[in-house]
Design a protein around this motif. Structure first.
Motif, short mmCIF file in Angstrom:
data_model
loop_
_atom_site.label_atom_id
_atom_site.label_comp_id
_atom_site.label_asym_id
_atom_site.label_seq_id
_atom_site.Cartn_x
_atom_site.Cartn_y
_atom_site.Cartn_z
N PHE A 34 0.87 -1.18 0.00
CA PHE A 34 0.00 0.00 0.00
C PHE A 34 0.90 1.22 0.00
N ALA A 35 0.32 2.38 -0.25
CA ALA A 35 1.09 3.62 -0.23
C ALA A 35 0.90 4.29 1.13
N LEU A 36 1.93 5.01 1.58
CA LEU A 36 1.90 5.65 2.89
C LEU A 36 2.49 7.05 2.80
N GLN A 37 1.79 8.00 3.38
CA GLN A 37 2.29 9.36 3.52
C GLN A 37 2.06 9.81 4.95
N VAL A 38 3.10 10.34 5.58
CA VAL A 38 2.98 10.87 6.93
C VAL A 38 3.33 12.35 6.89
N GLU A 39 2.38 13.18 7.29
CA GLU A 39 2.58 14.62 7.24
C GLU A 39 1.86 15.27 8.41
N ALA A 40 2.61 16.03 9.20
CA ALA A 40 2.05 16.80 10.32
C ALA A 40 1.21 15.93 11.24
N GLY A 41 1.69 14.73 11.52
CA GLY A 41 1.02 13.85 12.46
C GLY A 41 -0.08 12.99 11.88
N VAL A 42 -0.39 13.16 10.60
CA VAL A 42 -1.45 12.38 9.95
C VAL A 42 -0.81 11.37 8.99
N ALA A 43 -1.10 10.10 9.20
CA ALA A 43 -0.66 9.05 8.28
C ALA A 43 -1.80 8.73 7.33
N THR A 44 -1.55 8.85 6.03
CA THR A 44 -2.55 8.51 5.03
C THR A 44 -2.14 7.20 4.36
N ILE A 45 -2.96 6.18 4.53
CA ILE A 45 -2.75 4.87 3.93
C ILE A 45 -3.63 4.79 2.69
N THR A 46 -3.03 4.51 1.55
CA THR A 46 -3.78 4.39 0.30
C THR A 46 -3.68 2.98 -0.24
N LEU A 47 -4.81 2.30 -0.33
CA LEU A 47 -4.86 1.00 -0.99
C LEU A 47 -4.70 1.28 -2.48
N ASN A 48 -3.66 0.70 -3.08
CA ASN A 48 -3.16 1.25 -4.34
C ASN A 48 -3.06 0.21 -5.45
N ARG A 49 -4.20 -0.42 -5.75
CA ARG A 49 -4.29 -1.30 -6.93
C ARG A 49 -5.52 -0.88 -7.72
N PRO A 50 -5.52 0.36 -8.24
CA PRO A 50 -6.74 0.92 -8.84
C PRO A 50 -7.27 0.13 -10.03
N GLU A 51 -6.39 -0.57 -10.75
CA GLU A 51 -6.85 -1.33 -11.92
C GLU A 51 -7.77 -2.48 -11.53
N ARG A 52 -7.75 -2.88 -10.23
CA ARG A 52 -8.61 -3.97 -9.75
C ARG A 52 -9.54 -3.48 -8.64
N LYS A 53 -9.68 -2.18 -8.51
CA LYS A 53 -10.48 -1.56 -7.45
C LYS A 53 -9.92 -1.87 -6.07
N ASN A 54 -8.60 -1.93 -6.00
CA ASN A 54 -7.86 -2.00 -4.74
C ASN A 54 -8.20 -3.21 -3.86
N PRO A 55 -8.17 -4.42 -4.41
CA PRO A 55 -8.45 -5.60 -3.58
C PRO A 55 -7.28 -5.90 -2.65
N LEU A 56 -7.60 -6.65 -1.59
CA LEU A 56 -6.58 -7.09 -0.64
C LEU A 56 -6.07 -8.47 -1.03
N THR A 57 -4.83 -8.74 -0.67
CA THR A 57 -4.21 -10.04 -0.89
C THR A 57 -3.73 -10.58 0.45
N PHE A 58 -3.25 -11.81 0.46
CA PHE A 58 -2.67 -12.35 1.70
C PHE A 58 -1.57 -11.42 2.21
#
Length: 288
Positions: free
Chosen positions: A30-54
């Motif tokens: 996944f993608a991660l950005q940490v800025e000014a105390g806020v961590a933004t987690i982005t599920l980042n497989r847009p071509e498959r609508k961001n499914p989860l894997t093992f």
């Protein structure tokens, strides 16, 4: 004076085991950005609508588990790339392999997915889900397990486990969802697997508010920034009590809150708030 994102000045041995920064962590799944105390987690497989894997399940579980030690993260935003939140478990990378496994391996998988929810609920940082588009299966669970949810009118949330022949009791859904939207409405979603639209989700209380697709992430991040500007240690106590009091009697809850509030009264933030009030100023909280 330390700021809210600095490692406290404590014995190095104590700090090494209990105080960490995660901004430099580079996730694989996944993608991660940490800025000014806020961590933004982005599920980042847009071509498959961001499914989860093992792998992504495990990495998310471990990351949320580490947040209890993080000194540079005071709030978390979870979102998805490409106009969708998360389509659930990947059909080819999870569902297909699962039908070939035996009970011990299947139990290992279902315990791992449940551990992600437990890690999200156990971390002290409030979690805000920014939900647009498809939010299905395990994606709906991730949104549900967050503390707050910002949706869009076009979002479609579906606990569709029964659509694939499974029970709706997945990853804590039967415990958590009724507490958000009520028993009857949760029963409808879990028995039918139908999609909950954004406007209906806001009426039902699943979404705290709606935003446009273009602004949903920014709205969630702004809410997270407001929380970071508040008394973050006390916010962590609030999250802990909201979670732990599910299993308490009223008497136990009142006593637990008395102890928790007494601890918060020992913080510098409580003193800052008092002195700011006396001076007719807005307090500047530092999370200690």
């Amino acid at each position: 004076m330390s700021t809210s994102t600095e490692t406290p000045r404590v014995d190095p041995a104590l700090a090494a085991g209990n105080f960490k920064q995660v901004a430099d962590y580079v996730p694989t799944h996944f993608a991660l950005q940490v800025e000014a105390g806020v961590a933004t987690i982005t599920l980042n497989r847009p071509e498959r609508k961001n499914p989860l894997t093992f792998d992504s399940y495990a990495e998310l579980r471990d990351f949320f588990g580490q947040l209890k030690y993080a000194t540079d993260v005071k709030a978390v935003v979870v979102t998805g790339a490409g106009g969708n939140f998360c389509s659930g478990g990947d059909v080819h990378e999870i569902i297909g392999p699962l039908v070939r496994l035996k009970a011990p391996e299947l139990l290992a998988f279902t315990r791992m997915t449940g551990d992600l929810v437990k890690a999200m609920r156990a971390c002290p940082q409030p979690i805000i889900a920014a939900v647009d588009g498809v939010c299905a299966g395990a994606g709906a669970i991730v949104a549900m397990s967050s503390d707050m949810r910002i949706g869009t009118a076009r979002s479609k949330t579906a606990f569709l486990f029964n659509r694939v022949g499974l029970a709706g009791c997945d990853m804590g859904a039967c415990a958590i969802l009724p507490r958000i939207i009520g028993q009857g409405r949760a029963s409808e979603l879990l028995y039918t697997g139908r999609s909950l639209g954004g406007e209906e989700g806001e009426r039902w209380g699943f979404f705290n508010r709606l935003a446009s697709p273009e602004e949903v992430l920014a709205v969630a991040q702004a809410l997270a920034a407001d929380l970071v500007a508040g008394p973050t240690f006390a916010n962590g106590i609030t999250k802990t009590m909201l979670h732990q009091e599910w299993a308490m009697t009223l008497e136990q809850a009142i006593e637990a809150e008395a102890q928790a509030q007494a601890i918060c009264m020992l913080t510098e933030d409580f003193s800052r708030a008092y002195h700011a009030f006396v001076a007719k100023q807005k307090p500047k909280f530092e999370g200690n």
